[in-house]
Write an enzyme that holds these catalytic residues in place. Sequence first.
Site, short mmCIF file in Angstrom:
data_model
loop_
_atom_site.label_atom_id
_atom_site.label_comp_id
_atom_site.label_asym_id
_atom_site.label_seq_id
_atom_site.Cartn_x
_atom_site.Cartn_y
_atom_site.Cartn_z
N PHE A 25 -15.48 3.37 6.82
CA PHE A 25 -14.09 3.71 6.48
C PHE A 25 -13.83 3.77 4.97
O PHE A 25 -12.70 4.03 4.56
CB PHE A 25 -13.12 2.72 7.16
CG PHE A 25 -13.34 1.25 6.81
CD1 PHE A 25 -12.84 0.70 5.64
CD2 PHE A 25 -14.04 0.42 7.68
CE1 PHE A 25 -13.02 -0.64 5.33
CE2 PHE A 25 -14.24 -0.93 7.38
CZ PHE A 25 -13.73 -1.45 6.20
N ARG B 152 2.19 -6.54 9.51
CA ARG B 152 1.41 -5.44 10.12
C ARG B 152 1.85 -5.17 11.55
O ARG B 152 1.93 -4.02 11.98
CB ARG B 152 -0.08 -5.75 10.01
CG ARG B 152 -0.60 -5.52 8.58
CD ARG B 152 -1.94 -6.16 8.35
NE ARG B 152 -2.60 -5.67 7.13
CZ ARG B 152 -3.75 -6.17 6.68
NH1 ARG B 152 -4.37 -7.13 7.32
NH2 ARG B 152 -4.29 -5.68 5.57
N LYS C 214 0.83 -1.21 0.00
CA LYS C 214 0.00 0.00 0.00
C LYS C 214 0.87 1.26 0.00
O LYS C 214 2.09 1.19 0.22
CB LYS C 214 -0.92 -0.03 1.22
CG LYS C 214 -1.94 -1.19 1.20
CD LYS C 214 -2.88 -1.13 2.41
CE LYS C 214 -3.93 -2.23 2.36
NZ LYS C 214 -4.92 -2.09 3.47
N ASN D 272 -1.98 0.09 7.03
CA ASN D 272 -1.46 -1.20 7.51
C ASN D 272 -0.60 -1.93 6.47
O ASN D 272 -0.54 -3.15 6.44
CB ASN D 272 -2.61 -2.06 8.04
CG ASN D 272 -3.66 -2.34 6.99
OD1 ASN D 272 -3.49 -1.98 5.82
ND2 ASN D 272 -4.74 -2.99 7.37
N GLU E 93 -9.80 -9.48 -7.85
CA GLU E 93 -8.70 -8.53 -7.62
C GLU E 93 -7.55 -8.75 -8.60
O GLU E 93 -6.93 -7.77 -9.05
CB GLU E 93 -8.22 -8.67 -6.17
CG GLU E 93 -9.29 -8.20 -5.18
CD GLU E 93 -8.92 -8.45 -3.72
OE1 GLU E 93 -7.82 -8.99 -3.44
OE2 GLU E 93 -9.75 -8.11 -2.84
N ARG F 4 -2.16 -14.05 4.04
CA ARG F 4 -2.87 -13.37 5.14
C ARG F 4 -2.21 -13.65 6.49
O ARG F 4 -2.19 -12.79 7.37
CB ARG F 4 -4.36 -13.73 5.12
CG ARG F 4 -5.06 -13.06 3.92
CD ARG F 4 -6.56 -13.17 3.99
NE ARG F 4 -7.14 -12.43 5.09
CZ ARG F 4 -7.54 -11.16 5.05
NH1 ARG F 4 -7.38 -10.44 3.94
NH2 ARG F 4 -8.08 -10.59 6.10
N HIS G 45 -1.96 -5.50 1.51
CA HIS G 45 -3.26 -6.11 1.22
C HIS G 45 -3.06 -7.55 0.77
O HIS G 45 -2.07 -7.86 0.10
CB HIS G 45 -3.98 -5.35 0.10
CG HIS G 45 -5.19 -6.07 -0.43
ND1 HIS G 45 -6.43 -6.00 0.18
CD2 HIS G 45 -5.34 -6.94 -1.47
CE1 HIS G 45 -7.28 -6.79 -0.47
NE2 HIS G 45 -6.64 -7.36 -1.49
N TYR H 209 -12.11 -1.64 -3.91
CA TYR H 209 -12.67 -1.93 -2.58
C TYR H 209 -14.20 -1.85 -2.59
O TYR H 209 -14.81 -1.54 -1.55
CB TYR H 209 -12.10 -0.97 -1.55
CG TYR H 209 -10.76 -1.41 -0.98
CD1 TYR H 209 -10.63 -2.62 -0.27
CD2 TYR H 209 -9.63 -0.61 -1.11
CE1 TYR H 209 -9.40 -3.01 0.27
CE2 TYR H 209 -8.39 -1.00 -0.57
CZ TYR H 209 -8.31 -2.20 0.13
OH TYR H 209 -7.09 -2.58 0.67
N1 UDP Z 1 -9.81 -0.53 7.29
C1 UDP Z 1 -9.95 0.64 8.01
N2 UDP Z 1 -10.74 0.62 9.16
C2 UDP Z 1 -11.36 -0.51 9.59
C3 UDP Z 1 -11.21 -1.69 8.85
C4 UDP Z 1 -10.42 -1.68 7.70
O1 UDP Z 1 -9.41 1.68 7.64
O2 UDP Z 1 -12.04 -0.48 10.62
C5 UDP Z 1 -8.97 -0.51 6.06
C6 UDP Z 1 -7.62 -1.23 6.21
O3 UDP Z 1 -6.67 -0.54 5.40
C7 UDP Z 1 -7.94 -2.60 5.68
C8 UDP Z 1 -8.88 -2.28 4.53
O4 UDP Z 1 -9.67 -1.19 5.03
O5 UDP Z 1 -6.76 -3.29 5.29
C9 UDP Z 1 -9.80 -3.39 4.09
O6 UDP Z 1 -10.49 -3.89 5.23
P1 UDP Z 1 -10.65 -5.45 5.48
O7 UDP Z 1 -11.63 -5.63 6.58
O8 UDP Z 1 -10.92 -6.13 4.19
O9 UDP Z 1 -9.20 -5.85 6.06
P2 UDP Z 1 -8.00 -6.74 5.41
O10 UDP Z 1 -8.64 -7.80 4.57
O11 UDP Z 1 -7.15 -5.79 4.59
O12 UDP Z 1 -7.26 -7.28 6.59
MG MG Z 2 -10.04 -7.61 3.04
#
Ligand code: UDP
Ligand code: MG
Length: 141
Positions: free
Chosen positions: A57, A102, A9, A112, A126, A85, A115, A49
């Site tokens: 968010f 992370r 990112k 964070n 994606e 992951r 992705h 997204y």
């Molecule tokens: N995110 C955020 N606030 C939240 C949850 C997610 O800003 O409360 C952002 C964060 O950058 C995250 C992305 O949105 O990586 C996508 O969210 P997701 O729940 O899909 O998390 P990931 O799969 O990236 O762990």
């Molecule tokens: Mg996600």
Amino acid sequence: MERTLSIVKPDGVKKNLIGEVIGRFEKAGLRIVALRMLKMTKEEAKGFYIVHKDKPFYDSLTNFMSEGPIVVMVVEGDGAISKVREIMGATNPKEATPGTIRADFASDIERNIVHGSDSPESASYEIGYFFPSIDLVSTTS
Ligand code: UDP
Ligand code: MG
């Protein structure tokens, strides 16, 4: 053999962590089969997204994801989706296992670093968002 989409990112690129992220994937035995650097527009970030369009968010996240260059890559290997992951750690760095990307580098739940697709369906969407199939290198021939 499974494929997943990962992104360094904008915060990860700014912190010079491109090699760190790719190195962790490679050390886990995963292979990079496609790689690009680009800067998304706000609209492109919103499309990427789209599953989060109703989340509080979404606007802030898509501003962040379009603020600077990113590195997008297709990562291949047995169980690649869950392996990536695991290497990334939990979304919120405060909850991420020590030693994950992370936990080691993220500033907060939004910024964070990395992705990774969360399912075969999202990986397919994606990967197709950034790479035409002709750009995916074959590792079997
Ligand atoms: N995110 C955020 N606030 C939240 C949850 C997610 O800003 O409360 C952002 C964060 O950058 C995250 C992305 O949105 O990586 C996508 O969210 P997701 O729940 O899909 O998390 P990931 O799969 O990236 O762990
Ligand atoms: Mg996600």
